[in-house]
Design a protein around this motif. Sequence first.
Motif: not given
Length: 310
Positions: A92-93, A112-115, A70-71, A117, A203
Amino acid sequence: MMCLKTMMVCSLRQQILPILGLLLIIECIISLKLLELRVPSHVPLGTRAELSCSWQLGEHDVLYSVKWYKDGREFFRHVPRDLEPRRKFPLPGVDVETFDTSGGNVTLSPAVLETGGRYRCEVSGERPLFPTVSDHADMLVVVLPDHGPMISGFRSRYRTGDRVQVNCTSGRSRPATQLAWYINGEPAPASAVQSAIDKKTEDLETTSMALDFVVQETDFKKNGLKIKCLATLAPVYWRSNEESALKEKAISNQLLRSSLEDVKVTRADRVLANSAEFTNSWRHVVLLLCSMPNLFLRGLVWFPFFLQEI
């Protein structure tokens, strides 16, 4: 002569071996194929995303590893020959909740929002060449609106020539919802739709869009007018709100004049009726007096003497 033949054979071998090696490499590379990568483009906040990666090995290929990124950062791997074939790496996420035996299908924990990518699946074959294929896809975590679109300013009745001025407002979301107007089930003309306005708070975004048009006779379907506002966050959210109005008939000038004349006639009739009642009342009084002549005459004779005594 013998040495010449030997030299020719050696030279031929030197030319063929690189070609065979190249063909072998090409065969290994071509034999391993990545067939499909499935990564959901939009994932609602709090839901589980399922990732899937499928491949095809060649006739002589052996799977070495399946890795997920991821990323650019690895978060899961499957290496069949390792003592610990499947491993997770903290990110994270991103947390792998379940996986299958091949490592090609994984389910992540509630998003979550960090998921969100870019996710990549990488598949490698065994030595000595370690052929590798990979593919990637993007995921966006969305916050769904807390309520459906709301329409304001619409009346219950309209006439031909009336102006419709209404507004549609979506619930707060991330990213902003896309709004669309419909009139009697058909997309509203661009000239009647105003540009959407996005308002950002903590946001999250709220979208509003106005609809403004003059009602034509053709806008009424079965003596009714319908408008609808559709809010979308494709491909995970579709909500709409519809309002209906009745056709109000306009009063013509001729009908209005007839109504006024009727009112005038009614008032004249009432005046004549009152006059007739007044005349009839006096007639009753005269008849009563005439029916008692003696009493009336006696009253006239004695009335002056009564005044003198007083």
